[in-house]
Design a protein around this motif. Structure first.
Motif, PDB file in Angstrom:
ATOM      1  N   PRO A  10      16.161   1.919  27.807  1.00 53.77           N
ATOM      2  CA  PRO A  10      17.118   2.808  28.642  1.00 53.77           C
ATOM      3  C   PRO A  10      17.130   2.724  29.984  1.00 53.77           C
ATOM      4  CG  PRO A  10      15.911   3.797  26.694  1.00 53.77           C
ATOM      5  CD  PRO A  10      15.263   2.355  26.960  1.00 53.77           C
ATOM      6  N   VAL A  11      18.233   2.656  30.674  1.00 54.56           N
ATOM      7  CA  VAL A  11      18.438   2.229  32.084  1.00 54.56           C
ATOM      8  C   VAL A  11      19.039   3.111  32.806  1.00 54.56           C
ATOM      9  CG1 VAL A  11      17.821  -0.189  31.966  1.00 54.56           C
ATOM     10  CG2 VAL A  11      20.210   0.642  31.875  1.00 54.56           C
ATOM     11  N   TRP A  12      19.990   4.036  32.233  1.00 59.46           N
ATOM     12  CA  TRP A  12      20.944   4.962  32.923  1.00 59.46           C
ATOM     13  C   TRP A  12      21.179   6.189  31.981  1.00 59.46           C
ATOM     14  CZ3 TRP A  12      21.377   5.909  37.782  1.00 59.46           C
ATOM     15  CH2 TRP A  12      22.725   6.743  38.187  1.00 59.46           C
ATOM     16  N   VAL A  13      21.654   7.281  32.338  1.00 58.18           N
ATOM     17  CA  VAL A  13      21.974   8.345  31.798  1.00 58.18           C
ATOM     18  C   VAL A  13      23.204   9.090  32.277  1.00 58.18           C
ATOM     19  CG1 VAL A  13      20.019   9.042  30.272  1.00 58.18           C
ATOM     20  CG2 VAL A  13      20.283  10.158  32.687  1.00 58.18           C
ATOM     21  N   GLU A  14      24.185   9.446  31.682  1.00 62.16           N
ATOM     22  CA  GLU A  14      25.416   9.948  32.193  1.00 62.16           C
ATOM     23  C   GLU A  14      26.004  11.092  31.364  1.00 62.16           C
ATOM     24  OE1 GLU A  14      30.017   8.089  31.814  1.00 62.16           O
ATOM     25  OE2 GLU A  14      28.476   6.871  32.826  1.00 62.16           O
ATOM     26  N   LEU A  15      26.352  12.269  31.794  1.00 64.18           N
ATOM     27  CA  LEU A  15      27.056  13.166  31.299  1.00 64.18           C
ATOM     28  C   LEU A  15      28.566  12.973  31.176  1.00 64.18           C
ATOM     29  CD1 LEU A  15      26.760  16.023  29.917  1.00 64.18           C
ATOM     30  CD2 LEU A  15      26.825  17.198  32.014  1.00 64.18           C
ATOM     31  N   ARG A  46      30.631  11.181  39.814  1.00 62.92           N
ATOM     32  CA  ARG A  46      29.418  11.961  40.419  1.00 62.92           C
ATOM     33  C   ARG A  46      28.283  11.536  40.311  1.00 62.92           C
ATOM     34  NH1 ARG A  46      33.803  15.480  39.348  1.00 62.92           N
ATOM     35  NH2 ARG A  46      33.905  17.071  40.876  1.00 62.92           N
ATOM     36  N   MET A  47      27.527  10.799  41.383  1.00 63.21           N
ATOM     37  CA  MET A  47      26.312  10.004  41.367  1.00 63.21           C
ATOM     38  C   MET A  47      25.424  11.221  41.817  1.00 63.21           C
ATOM     39  SD  MET A  47      24.994   7.164  40.806  1.00 63.21           S
ATOM     40  CE  MET A  47      26.303   5.993  40.722  1.00 63.21           C
ATOM     41  N   CYS A  48      24.370  11.291  40.979  1.00 62.21           N
ATOM     42  CA  CYS A  48      23.215  12.436  41.045  1.00 62.21           C
ATOM     43  C   CYS A  48      21.952  11.886  41.613  1.00 62.21           C
ATOM     44  CB  CYS A  48      23.093  13.051  39.856  1.00 62.21           C
ATOM     45  SG  CYS A  48      24.569  13.978  39.263  1.00 62.21           S
ATOM     46  N   GLY A  57      24.400  10.104  36.380  1.00 58.87           N
ATOM     47  CA  GLY A  57      25.912  10.229  36.526  1.00 58.87           C
ATOM     48  C   GLY A  57      26.341  11.554  35.719  1.00 58.87           C
ATOM     49  N   ILE A  58      27.558  11.854  36.252  1.00 59.70           N
ATOM     50  CA  ILE A  58      28.589  12.898  35.568  1.00 59.70           C
ATOM     51  C   ILE A  58      30.027  12.198  35.630  1.00 59.70           C
ATOM     52  CG2 ILE A  58      29.655  15.063  35.648  1.00 59.70           C
ATOM     53  CD1 ILE A  58      26.971  16.160  37.269  1.00 59.70           C
ATOM     54  N   VAL A 129      18.358   3.519  36.780  1.00 60.77           N
ATOM     55  CA  VAL A 129      17.746   4.904  37.418  1.00 60.77           C
ATOM     56  C   VAL A 129      16.378   4.367  38.394  1.00 60.77           C
ATOM     57  CG1 VAL A 129      18.285   6.324  35.542  1.00 60.77           C
ATOM     58  CG2 VAL A 129      15.934   5.162  35.787  1.00 60.77           C
ATOM     59  N   GLU A 130      16.831   5.140  39.612  1.00 57.79           N
ATOM     60  CA  GLU A 130      15.511   4.847  40.659  1.00 57.79           C
ATOM     61  C   GLU A 130      14.456   5.668  40.565  1.00 57.79           C
ATOM     62  OE1 GLU A 130      19.155   2.879  43.537  1.00 57.79           O
ATOM     63  OE2 GLU A 130      18.313   4.912  43.986  1.00 57.79           O
ATOM     64  N   ALA A 131      14.196   6.410  39.643  1.00 57.80           N
ATOM     65  CA  ALA A 131      12.980   7.445  39.409  1.00 57.80           C
ATOM     66  C   ALA A 131      12.795   7.928  37.955  1.00 57.80           C
ATOM     67  CB  ALA A 131      13.185   8.744  40.287  1.00 57.80           C
ATOM     68  N   LEU A 132      11.732   7.894  37.463  1.00 56.21           N
ATOM     69  CA  LEU A 132      11.445   7.993  36.228  1.00 56.21           C
ATOM     70  C   LEU A 132      10.002   9.237  36.056  1.00 56.21           C
ATOM     71  CD1 LEU A 132      11.124   4.572  34.451  1.00 56.21           C
ATOM     72  CD2 LEU A 132      12.760   6.625  33.900  1.00 56.21           C
ATOM     73  N   ASN A 133       9.905   9.901  35.131  1.00 53.48           N
ATOM     74  CA  ASN A 133       8.792  10.774  35.046  1.00 53.48           C
ATOM     75  C   ASN A 133       8.205  11.855  35.837  1.00 53.48           C
ATOM     76  OD1 ASN A 133       8.255   9.054  32.640  1.00 53.48           O
ATOM     77  ND2 ASN A 133       7.259   7.779  34.067  1.00 53.48           N
TER      78      ASN A 133
END
Length: 270
Positions: A10-15, A46-48, A57-58, A129-133
């Protein structure tokens, strides 16, 4: 090819939602996101971000077949055209065919055979994503399904997952999906009787500093508290719905759920 994430991770999440402006306000308050608007075709994406690191992202519902799908988990692939063909051959329905995403790579979205929406992502300029955890960052992705064996067959063939059987915090069978023995996602077996009418769904986990305060804040912002708090080996967690009715999980991490890659790091030091 993704330099940071292995194929299948998993590399990205988007609403995907009907009211992106309301979602932006909800998550900016709850998770401390800063949001910038980027033009994507005829839509606004929308980039969060947190501390300058993009974390989610949204999007407008129309970007994925015209319906709001809630939180979508994107998986890394080396060849998005081939991955899309494979998903279709396994019984998946392509909602968004492969397309170029400016300053990012190539993306597509698919409905799996049991109702869960997933994304495929071939990174070029952006690995994911550029941050995890950390607080406000992605921590885990979990498929909740009443069809565990069939789902394992679909995702195992598509991404090469192996699995390890465990027990969830609620006593249900829980499979940790792995790539080369590294945990990358989970599969929770829901209670199911034939015919199973409950669609599968990918759940996104976000980190919080204080679980109680985060759940209270989510409710104050128009969300609802679901099941929890629950104890897990990685910290206490609580399933909630946002102000648009979309499910997510908040977790007060005590140990990292995902291996941290060189270009990602926790947003806070615990």
């Amino acid at each position: 090819m993704n330099a940071t994430f292995a194929p299948g991770e998993p590399v990205w999440v988007e609403l995907s939602c009907t009211d992106p402006a309301a979602a932006e306000a909800f998550y900016a308050d709850l998770l401390g996101w800063e949001v910038r608007h980027e033009q994507l075709g005829d839509s606004v994406y929308r980039m969060c971000s947190l501390d300058g690191r993009d974390v989610a992202g949204i999007s407008e519902a129309g970007m994925h077949g015209g319906r709001p799908h809630g939180w979508i988990t994107y998986f890394a692939v080396d060849d998005i055209e081939q991955a899309t063909r494979t998903a279709r051959s396994l019984g998946g329905e392509v909602l968004t065919p492969p397309r170029h995403l400016p300053a990012a790579g190539h993306g597509a979205s698919v409905l799996d055979p049991h109702g869960a929406v997933l994304g495929l992502y071939q990174g070029v300029a952006r690995a994911g994503v550029e941050a995890l955890n950390g607080r406000g960052a992605l921590c885990w992705n979990e498929l909740d399904t009443g069809e565990p064996e069939q789902s394992l067959a679909f995702y195992g063939t598509l991404f090469g997952f192996a699995s390890q059987l465990h027990t969830s915090a609620t006593g249900r069978p829980y499979r940790v999906l792995t790539i080369e023995d590294r945990p990358v996602a989970g599969l929770l077996e829901l209670e199911s009787t034939w015919p199973n009418l409950l669609p599968s769904k990918w759940i996104t986990y976000f980190g919080v500093d204080s679980l109680e305060q985060a759940v209270d804040r989510a409710v104050a912002l128009g969300g609802t508290a679901g099941r929890g708090p629950l104890a897990s080996p990685y910290g206490r967690l609580h399933l909630v719905r946002d102000s648009g009715g979309h499910s997510l999980c908040l977790i007060e991490l005590e140990a990292d759920l995902r291996p941290t890659h060189p270009s990602t790091k926790p947003t806070v030091t615990r």
